[in-house]
Scaffold this motif. Structure first.
Motif, PDB file in Angstrom:
ATOM      1  N   ASP A   1       0.825  -1.205   0.000  1.00 14.39           N
ATOM      2  CA  ASP A   1       0.000   0.000   0.000  1.00 14.39           C
ATOM      3  C   ASP A   1       0.860   1.257   0.000  1.00 14.39           C
ATOM      4  N   ALA A   2       1.950   1.243   0.745  1.00 17.63           N
ATOM      5  CA  ALA A   2       2.828   2.413   0.811  1.00 17.63           C
ATOM      6  C   ALA A   2       3.414   2.726  -0.561  1.00 17.63           C
ATOM      7  N   GLN A   3       3.866   1.706  -1.269  1.00 14.82           N
ATOM      8  CA  GLN A   3       4.445   1.905  -2.605  1.00 14.82           C
ATOM      9  C   GLN A   3       3.386   2.411  -3.576  1.00 14.82           C
ATOM     10  N   ALA A   4       2.199   1.808  -3.546  1.00 13.04           N
ATOM     11  CA  ALA A   4       1.131   2.228  -4.466  1.00 13.04           C
ATOM     12  C   ALA A   4       0.660   3.645  -4.141  1.00 13.04           C
ATOM     13  N   ALA A   5       0.560   3.979  -2.849  1.00 12.34           N
ATOM     14  CA  ALA A   5       0.131   5.321  -2.456  1.00 12.34           C
ATOM     15  C   ALA A   5       1.112   6.380  -2.939  1.00 12.34           C
ATOM     16  N   LEU A   6       2.399   6.083  -2.848  1.00  8.95           N
ATOM     17  CA  LEU A   6       3.412   7.021  -3.311  1.00  8.95           C
ATOM     18  C   LEU A   6       3.275   7.272  -4.813  1.00  8.95           C
ATOM     19  N   VAL A   7       3.081   6.217  -5.574  1.00  5.96           N
ATOM     20  CA  VAL A   7       2.925   6.367  -7.019  1.00  5.96           C
ATOM     21  C   VAL A   7       1.636   7.133  -7.342  1.00  5.96           C
ATOM     22  N   VAL A   8       0.548   6.820  -6.652  1.00  6.58           N
ATOM     23  CA  VAL A   8      -0.714   7.527  -6.877  1.00  6.58           C
ATOM     24  C   VAL A   8      -0.536   9.018  -6.591  1.00  6.58           C
ATOM     25  N   ALA A   9       0.150   9.360  -5.513  1.00  2.00           N
ATOM     26  CA  ALA A   9       0.405  10.766  -5.181  1.00  2.00           C
ATOM     27  C   ALA A   9       1.233  11.442  -6.272  1.00  2.00           C
TER      28      ALA A   9
ATOM     29  N   MET B   1      -9.577   1.406   3.023  1.00  2.00           N
ATOM     30  CA  MET B   1      -9.323   2.383   4.090  1.00  2.00           C
ATOM     31  C   MET B   1      -7.862   2.352   4.533  1.00  2.00           C
ATOM     32  N   ALA B   2      -7.257   1.163   4.553  1.00  2.00           N
ATOM     33  CA  ALA B   2      -5.825   1.059   4.881  1.00  2.00           C
ATOM     34  C   ALA B   2      -4.998   1.771   3.806  1.00  2.00           C
ATOM     35  N   PHE B   3      -5.386   1.600   2.548  1.00  2.00           N
ATOM     36  CA  PHE B   3      -4.699   2.292   1.458  1.00  2.00           C
ATOM     37  C   PHE B   3      -4.890   3.811   1.602  1.00  2.00           C
ATOM     38  N   ARG B   4      -6.100   4.225   1.954  1.00  2.00           N
ATOM     39  CA  ARG B   4      -6.376   5.658   2.129  1.00  2.00           C
ATOM     40  C   ARG B   4      -5.472   6.254   3.214  1.00  2.00           C
ATOM     41  N   ARG B   5      -5.257   5.523   4.291  1.00  2.00           N
ATOM     42  CA  ARG B   5      -4.364   6.007   5.358  1.00  2.00           C
ATOM     43  C   ARG B   5      -2.932   6.151   4.843  1.00  2.00           C
ATOM     44  N   GLU B   6      -2.475   5.205   4.042  1.00  2.00           N
ATOM     45  CA  GLU B   6      -1.128   5.313   3.454  1.00  2.00           C
ATOM     46  C   GLU B   6      -1.056   6.504   2.492  1.00  2.00           C
ATOM     47  N   LEU B   7      -2.116   6.690   1.718  1.00  2.00           N
ATOM     48  CA  LEU B   7      -2.151   7.819   0.785  1.00  2.00           C
ATOM     49  C   LEU B   7      -2.089   9.149   1.529  1.00  2.00           C
ATOM     50  N   ALA B   8      -2.784   9.251   2.659  1.00  2.00           N
ATOM     51  CA  ALA B   8      -2.790  10.489   3.451  1.00  2.00           C
ATOM     52  C   ALA B   8      -1.389  10.842   3.955  1.00  2.00           C
ATOM     53  N   LYS B   9      -0.535   9.850   4.126  1.00  2.00           N
ATOM     54  CA  LYS B   9       0.835  10.090   4.596  1.00  2.00           C
ATOM     55  C   LYS B   9       1.692  10.790   3.547  1.00  2.00           C
ATOM     56  N   VAL B  10       1.350  10.604   2.262  1.00  2.00           N
ATOM     57  CA  VAL B  10       2.197  11.132   1.190  1.00  2.00           C
ATOM     58  C   VAL B  10       1.476  12.112   0.267  1.00  2.00           C
ATOM     59  N   CYS B  11       0.201  12.365   0.530  1.00  2.00           N
ATOM     60  CA  CYS B  11      -0.587  13.201  -0.374  1.00  2.00           C
ATOM     61  C   CYS B  11      -1.550  14.060   0.456  1.00  2.00           C
ATOM     62  N   ALA B  12      -1.445  15.379   0.302  1.00  2.00           N
ATOM     63  CA  ALA B  12      -2.280  16.296   1.081  1.00  2.00           C
ATOM     64  C   ALA B  12      -3.598  16.635   0.386  1.00  2.00           C
ATOM     65  N   LEU B  13      -3.852  16.049  -0.770  1.00  2.00           N
ATOM     66  CA  LEU B  13      -5.083  16.353  -1.502  1.00  2.00           C
ATOM     67  C   LEU B  13      -6.307  15.800  -0.776  1.00  2.00           C
ATOM     68  N   PRO B  14      -7.455  16.462  -0.944  1.00  2.00           N
ATOM     69  CA  PRO B  14      -8.676  15.906  -0.359  1.00  2.00           C
ATOM     70  C   PRO B  14      -9.040  14.595  -1.045  1.00  2.00           C
ATOM     71  N   VAL B  15      -9.626  13.678  -0.266  1.00  2.00           N
ATOM     72  CA  VAL B  15      -9.987  12.356  -0.791  1.00  2.00           C
ATOM     73  C   VAL B  15     -11.474  12.137  -0.551  1.00  2.00           C
ATOM     74  N   GLY B  16     -12.173  11.701  -1.598  1.00  2.00           N
ATOM     75  CA  GLY B  16     -13.581  11.342  -1.492  1.00  2.00           C
ATOM     76  C   GLY B  16     -13.769   9.885  -1.859  1.00  2.00           C
ATOM     77  N   GLU B  17     -14.964   9.396  -1.634  1.00  2.00           N
ATOM     78  CA  GLU B  17     -15.272   7.996  -1.918  1.00  2.00           C
ATOM     79  C   GLU B  17     -16.484   7.928  -2.830  1.00  2.00           C
ATOM     80  N   VAL B  18     -16.524   6.867  -3.615  1.00  2.00           N
ATOM     81  CA  VAL B  18     -17.675   6.608  -4.473  1.00  2.00           C
ATOM     82  C   VAL B  18     -17.926   5.103  -4.484  1.00  2.00           C
ATOM     83  N   ASP B  19     -19.168   4.741  -4.593  1.00  2.00           N
ATOM     84  CA  ASP B  19     -19.577   3.342  -4.648  1.00  2.00           C
ATOM     85  C   ASP B  19     -19.012   2.709  -5.918  1.00  2.00           C
ATOM     86  N   GLU B  20     -18.252   1.630  -5.767  1.00  2.00           N
ATOM     87  CA  GLU B  20     -17.672   0.996  -6.954  1.00  2.00           C
ATOM     88  C   GLU B  20     -18.355  -0.317  -7.322  1.00  2.00           C
ATOM     89  N   ARG B  21     -19.513  -0.589  -6.733  1.00  2.00           N
ATOM     90  CA  ARG B  21     -20.200  -1.839  -7.073  1.00  2.00           C
ATOM     91  C   ARG B  21     -20.380  -1.963  -8.576  1.00  2.00           C
TER      92      ARG B  21
END
Length: 172
Positions: A74-82, A113-133
Motif C-alpha cells: 500500500d505504501a508503494q502504491a500510495a506514493l505512485v498515486v500521489a 481504508m488502509a490504502f487511504r491512510r497510506e495515501l494520506a501520509k504522502v498526499c495532502a489532496l482531499p480524498v472522497g469515496e464513491v460506490d464501486e459496485r
C-alpha cells in the motif's frame, strides 16, 4: 525498486447500466464530495494486485485512462498515486469503495481504508469515496463493446477508475 506506470492511454466515456444506491453517504464523505466538486480529480480503482487510475476535466465531460500501478504494498502504491496526481495537476483523489450488493461495507472496504491512510501520509489532496459496485463488470462490458476484448492487463482497472469518476460527476 522500480515502479512502472502502465499507460493504456485512451479517452473513454461510459453510461452506467447499473443503478447504484450509494451507502457511501456519510457526513464526512458528503463534505469531501462537496470539496471535490468542480476540481480535476484522480480516480483510483484500488485492487490488491493492480490499482487503476483515470482522470478527467473538472466537469467530467472528458475522461482519460491513465493506466495502472502494479501494487506491491500500500505504501508503494500510495506514493505512485500521489506522484501521478501531482503530474496530472489533480486537485483531489476519488477512491472506489467495494460495497456489497446490498450496499453494506464488507471486509474489502478495510483494505481500501488502509490504502487511504497510506495515501494520506504522502498526499495532502482531499480524498472522497464513491460506490464501486459493479464497476469492473461495467468496465469489461464497455471494453467488449469497443472491440478491446480481451483487454491488455490493467486496461479494465483503468476503465473501472474512469467509471468511478463518471459516477462521481453524475452524483451517484
Amino acid at each position: 525498486m522500480a515502479v512502472r506506470i502502465r499507460k493504456p492511454g485512451n479517452r473513454i466515456s461510459a453510461i452506467s447500466r447499473w443503478a447504484s444506491t450509494s451507502r457511501c453517504a456519510t457526513p464526512q464523505n458528503a463534505a469531501a464530495r462537496r470539496a471535490l466538486r468542480g476540481k480535476k480529480l484522480l480516480a483510483v480503482d484500488y485492487g490488491r494486485v493492480r490499482v487503476g487510475l483515470a482522470t478527467g476535466d473538472p466537469l467530467g465531460i472528458s475522461l482519460t485512462l491513465i493506466g495502472f500501478v502494479r501494487r506491491e504494498t500500500d505504501a508503494q502504491a500510495a506514493l505512485v498515486v500521489a506522484q501521478v496526481a501531482q503530474q496530472h495537476g489533480c486537485e483531489g483523489v476519488l477512491l472506489g469503495l467495494p460495497l456489497h450488493a446490498n450496499g453494506d461495507r464488507g471486509a474489502n472496504v478495510g483494505w481500501v481504508m488502509a490504502f487511504r491512510r497510506e495515501l494520506a501520509k504522502v498526499c495532502a489532496l482531499p480524498v472522497g469515496e464513491v460506490d464501486e459496485r459493479y464497476s469492473s463488470a461495467e468496465a469489461d462490458e464497455l471494453l467488449r463493446e469497443r472491440g478491446e476484448w480481451p483487454p491488455k492487463p490493467g486496461r479494465s482497472d483503468a476503465a473501472a477508475a474512469a467509471i468511478l469518476l463518471r459516477r462521481f460527476h453524475a452524483g451517484e
